[in-house]
Design a protein around this motif. Structure first.
Motif, mmCIF file in Angstrom:
data_model
loop_
_atom_site.group_PDB
_atom_site.id
_atom_site.type_symbol
_atom_site.label_atom_id
_atom_site.label_comp_id
_atom_site.label_asym_id
_atom_site.label_seq_id
_atom_site.Cartn_x
_atom_site.Cartn_y
_atom_site.Cartn_z
ATOM 1 N N ALA A 88 -10.604 19.244 -10.913
ATOM 2 C CA ALA A 88 -9.617 20.282 -11.355
ATOM 3 C C ALA A 88 -8.587 19.726 -13.234
ATOM 4 O O ALA A 88 -8.869 20.626 -14.001
ATOM 5 C CB ALA A 88 -8.928 20.768 -10.840
ATOM 6 N N HIS A 89 -8.674 18.392 -12.150
ATOM 7 C CA HIS A 89 -7.799 17.516 -14.133
ATOM 8 C C HIS A 89 -8.950 17.930 -15.264
ATOM 9 O O HIS A 89 -8.430 17.743 -16.295
ATOM 10 C CB HIS A 89 -7.483 16.396 -14.234
ATOM 11 N N PHE A 90 -10.324 17.812 -15.095
ATOM 12 C CA PHE A 90 -11.403 17.595 -15.975
ATOM 13 C C PHE A 90 -11.781 19.329 -16.600
ATOM 14 O O PHE A 90 -12.686 18.878 -17.527
ATOM 15 C CB PHE A 90 -11.990 16.764 -16.148
ATOM 16 N N ARG A 91 -11.182 20.091 -15.960
ATOM 17 C CA ARG A 91 -11.702 20.938 -16.108
ATOM 18 C C ARG A 91 -11.163 21.682 -17.952
ATOM 19 O O ARG A 91 -10.087 21.160 -17.975
ATOM 20 C CB ARG A 91 -11.114 22.606 -15.686
ATOM 21 N N PRO A 92 -11.826 22.097 -19.098
ATOM 22 C CA PRO A 92 -11.607 22.498 -20.251
ATOM 23 C C PRO A 92 -10.669 23.365 -19.968
ATOM 24 O O PRO A 92 -10.413 24.435 -19.256
ATOM 25 C CB PRO A 92 -12.724 22.587 -20.611
ATOM 26 N N VAL A 93 -9.256 23.400 -20.761
ATOM 27 C CA VAL A 93 -9.177 24.418 -21.334
ATOM 28 C C VAL A 93 -9.181 25.151 -21.687
ATOM 29 O O VAL A 93 -9.735 25.166 -22.746
ATOM 30 C CB VAL A 93 -7.495 23.332 -22.075
ATOM 31 N N GLU A 94 -8.655 26.703 -21.545
ATOM 32 C CA GLU A 94 -9.215 27.499 -22.089
ATOM 33 C C GLU A 94 -8.572 28.751 -22.383
ATOM 34 O O GLU A 94 -7.239 28.320 -21.845
ATOM 35 C CB GLU A 94 -10.783 28.622 -21.056
ATOM 36 N N LEU A 108 -3.742 22.456 -13.547
ATOM 37 C CA LEU A 108 -4.284 20.925 -13.262
ATOM 38 C C LEU A 108 -4.783 20.236 -14.206
ATOM 39 O O LEU A 108 -4.294 19.749 -15.228
ATOM 40 C CB LEU A 108 -4.675 21.182 -11.727
ATOM 41 N N ASN A 109 -5.004 20.846 -15.096
ATOM 42 C CA ASN A 109 -6.147 21.084 -15.800
ATOM 43 C C ASN A 109 -5.619 21.156 -17.399
ATOM 44 O O ASN A 109 -6.105 20.934 -18.543
ATOM 45 C CB ASN A 109 -7.520 22.144 -16.436
ATOM 46 N N LYS A 114 -3.631 16.284 -17.695
ATOM 47 C CA LYS A 114 -5.088 14.812 -18.019
ATOM 48 C C LYS A 114 -3.623 14.165 -18.902
ATOM 49 O O LYS A 114 -4.356 12.667 -17.928
ATOM 50 C CB LYS A 114 -5.512 15.385 -19.420
ATOM 51 N N LEU A 115 -2.938 14.006 -19.407
ATOM 52 C CA LEU A 115 -2.801 12.839 -19.761
ATOM 53 C C LEU A 115 -1.466 12.088 -18.662
ATOM 54 O O LEU A 115 -1.356 10.473 -18.123
ATOM 55 C CB LEU A 115 -1.129 13.633 -20.419
ATOM 56 N N LEU A 116 -0.728 12.975 -17.955
ATOM 57 C CA LEU A 116 -0.407 12.248 -16.512
ATOM 58 C C LEU A 116 -1.227 11.482 -15.427
ATOM 59 O O LEU A 116 -1.144 10.242 -14.999
ATOM 60 C CB LEU A 116 -0.225 13.647 -15.282
ATOM 61 N N PHE A 117 -2.266 12.093 -15.218
ATOM 62 C CA PHE A 117 -3.867 11.058 -14.758
ATOM 63 C C PHE A 117 -4.209 9.941 -15.524
ATOM 64 O O PHE A 117 -4.208 8.920 -15.043
ATOM 65 C CB PHE A 117 -5.222 12.394 -15.274
ATOM 66 N N ALA A 118 -3.814 9.937 -16.874
ATOM 67 C CA ALA A 118 -4.693 8.948 -17.532
ATOM 68 C C ALA A 118 -3.245 8.045 -17.644
ATOM 69 O O ALA A 118 -3.686 6.610 -17.199
ATOM 70 C CB ALA A 118 -3.920 9.284 -18.880
#
Lengths: 195, 436
Positions: A88-94, A108-109, A114-118
């Motif tokens: 879900a982190h990689f879902r585009p931000v709508e 989550l996205n 996303k930065l936290l994931f990286a």
């Protein structure tokens, strides 16, 4: 594809995952088929070996770090909920994300997540700091044998110097965010899911 | 007692008279064509009803054969270059930014959701259900009428077609074993070769009927000739039946035990096939030598080889092993494409053994496929075997409408080579320190 894979997923589960991750109904069933096809042991959970069986992931220099992101601390199996939560982190931000219930917490996205994931790709010991040593190890994963220790060391030093604002020779998450504030994280850490 | 005997007698006469004999003479009484036409109509009807049923349930299409995600096609340089655009370029010592990891991260997650390799080792998903239980992934109970037709289908396939097909297969294979053994007793001569070819072809024709196979051959002028090597994409052991219906080939392979071994040993009595012991297969030079010797003898049939080395699910062509392309013979590429709507021909050897697989084949609707003979190709000046193999692979992929992959079919069972990862690391390193 597993036969009748989607019938093993109950409607209630799909609804819960929909709320938690924001994926649509059809995306969830398709991803469940995928989860099921990766699950060679057919025990409803994926192990690290199941991921490593994907050749394109096995040749990815950061493959092991990415696989690790799916497994909570100390665990060896990830179930479908965990799988979806990570994806879900990689879902585009709508844009319609902003209209959601503010008390539901950060999706989550979000850019932050996303930065936290990286960040966690670099933060090997999960202590919320990227030390010089950790940075060196990840760099080594990415370049293989092609760059000398000295050169890699100076690259690591320079990177920390640029990012480190509080002088502790480590990169904290807020320093990480600051350094990458101009990067289009929303696009670069998103995957275009169809339907 | 007498009644049972009479039934068997009538049954065998019908089978022999209406199916086996015409098959052997290459004559088609048109049953298969009629059957396939009726099938197509039935499946179209079923698809319409299912779609209508889905529209009432929810507005979401049940299946999208186009994939789960849309990927970017940029190279590593392009993608990482874009990532770094916002960052001031550091020239001294090496160009690295923390966001470089985003590239690998995204690629990794994309491959977890959908990759080009693992999907090739399971059966292809169908866009619409073909009324076989085995392909029913997401098509739930739709309507009474569809269920009735499905039930009728089960009865027809298991109670009528299966016994018929098994009878044919047994007849065909027995004919092959007995015929080739008898021919093997004859002294070497043109007559022997002619009879041997006849026995092989007739056996394969009977086996094709045993699968309700409807095969269309295209560009027959490019048919493989003696002294050459015929090369095709591999989906199943049935490929051999499909190709051998239209000509005689010398088979290549490992000698097995059991029934397969009996068939192999009797086949080779009547005409030269290239069978290897398991130990011999490891010795590349020995294999190459035997193939070379066979090809040099212009009286022997063209060799049939499947360079992928394993069965793939007929949506792509995977790496061709270079062995057959190193021999200096003319290559006759052939593309085989099955229509999955009528029956899934792919042999998932990890999931089904040979017997279960054949049973699944014989309880499918039919095997419908196209075979294209491509113009012969030879090694060009300055070209190595690997490049030649890739050229042939691309030609076959293009003709058959298959995806052309560089990945090794052996990845079905083995891990990927470390050298691919090292390539990625090397490429990335050159982005940090520049080309040296």
């Amino acid at each position: 594809m597993g036969s009748r894979a989607s019938s093993l997923l109950r409607e209630e589960d799909i609804e819960e995952i929909k709320k938690e991750t924001g994926f649509s109904h059809s995306q969830i069933t398709r991803l469940y088929s995928r989860f099921h096809s990766l699950d060679k042991g057919e025990n409803g959970a994926l192990s690290r070996e199941d991921f490593q069986r994907i050749p394109e992931l096995a040749i990815n220099p950061l493959g092991d770090r990415i696989i690790n992101a799916f497994f909570p601390e100390g665990e060896d199996q990830v179930n479908f909920r965990g799988f979806m939560r990570t994806l879900a982190h990689f879902r585009p931000v709508e844009d319609n994300e902003k209209n959601k219930d503010p008390s539901a917490g950060e999706p989550l996205n979000s850019r932050n997540n996303k930065l936290l994931f990286a960040f966690r790709l670099y933060d090997l010991d999960r202590d919320d700091k990227i030390s010089r040593d950790e940075l060196l190890q990840v760099l080594r994963m990415m370049v293989g044998v092609n760059i000398s220790d000295e050169q890699l060391g100076s690259i690591a030093d320079r990177t920390i110097q640029e990012a480190d604002t509080n002088g502790d020779m480590c990169i904290s998450f807020s320093e990480f965010i600051k350094v990458l504030e101009k990067v289009d994280v929303e696009q670069k850490m998103s995957i275009r899911f169809l339907h | 007692r007498g009644f049972a005997g009479a039934v068997v007698y009538v049954w065998l006469s019908v089978v022999l008279g209406l199916i086996v004999l015409p098959a052997m003479f290459g004559v088609s009484l048109g049953f298969t064509d009629l059957y396939v036409k009726a099938l197509v109509k039935t499946l179209e009807w079923a698809t319409l009803r299912i779609q209508r049923g889905q529209k009432e349930e929810d507005a979401v299409p049940a299946h999208l054969p186009n994939g789960i995600i849309e990927k970017d096609d940029g190279s590593m340089e392009e993608e990482i270059g874009e990532l770094r655009r916002s960052h001031p370029k550091s020239l001294a010592g090496g160009d690295f930014t923390l966001c470089d990891a985003f590239y690998f991260c995204k690629k990794g997650i994309e491959s977890i959701v959908e990759d080009q390799v693992t999907q090739r080792f399971t059966s292809e998903e169908l866009a619409s259900w073909n009324l076989l239980t085995r392909t029913n992934n997401n098509f739930h109970y739709i309507s009474v009428r569809v269920t009735i037709i499905w039930g009728l289908g089960v009865f027809i396939r298991y109670c009528i077609l299966l016994p018929l097909r098994v009878t044919l297969a047994v007849l065909g294979l027995s004919w092959l074993v007995i015929g080739t053994t008898l021919v093997g007793l004859l002294p070497h001569s043109n007559v022997k070769t002619w009879i041997s070819d006849l026995i092989h072809v007739t056996c394969y024709r009977i086996c094709a009927r045993a699968l309700s196979a409807r095969i269309r051959y295209h560009n027959k002028e490019n048919h493989p000739k003696k002294g050459g090597i015929c090369v095709a994409n591999h989906t199943s052991p049935i490929d051999i039946v499909i190709l051998a219906n239209d000509g005689c080939y010398a088979m290549v392979g490992q000698i097995h035990g059991g029934l397969m071994g009996v068939i192999q040993r009797s086949m080779v009595r009547s005409c030269p096939h290239v069978w290897f012991e398991r130990s011999e297969m490891k010795d590349r030079h020995a294999v190459a030598k035997r193939l070379k010797d066979h090809v040099a003898d212009k009286t022997k049939q063209p060799i049939l080889i499947f360079p992928e080395g394993t069965c793939i699910n007929n949506t792509s062509v995977m790496m061709f092993k270079k062995g057959s392309f190193d021999i200096g013979a003319t290559i006759y590429p052939v593309a085989i494409k099955y229509d999955p709507q009528f029956g899934d021909a792919f042999w998932n050897s990890g999931k089904y053994n040979m017997v279960s697989y054949l049973l699944r084949m014989m309880t499918s609707w039919a095997i419908v496929c196209n075979v294209w003979y491509l113009p012969p190709m030879s090694l060009q000046d300055g070209e190595d075997a690997v490049h030649f193999a890739n050229r042939v692979k691309s030609a076959i992929a293009r003709q058959g409408g298959l995806v052309d992959l560089f990945w090794d079919g052996g990845l079905k069972r083995e891990k990927v080579k470390e050298s691919y990862k090292e390539e990625q690391q090397k490429m990335y390193s050159s982005m940090i320190v520049g080309q040296d």
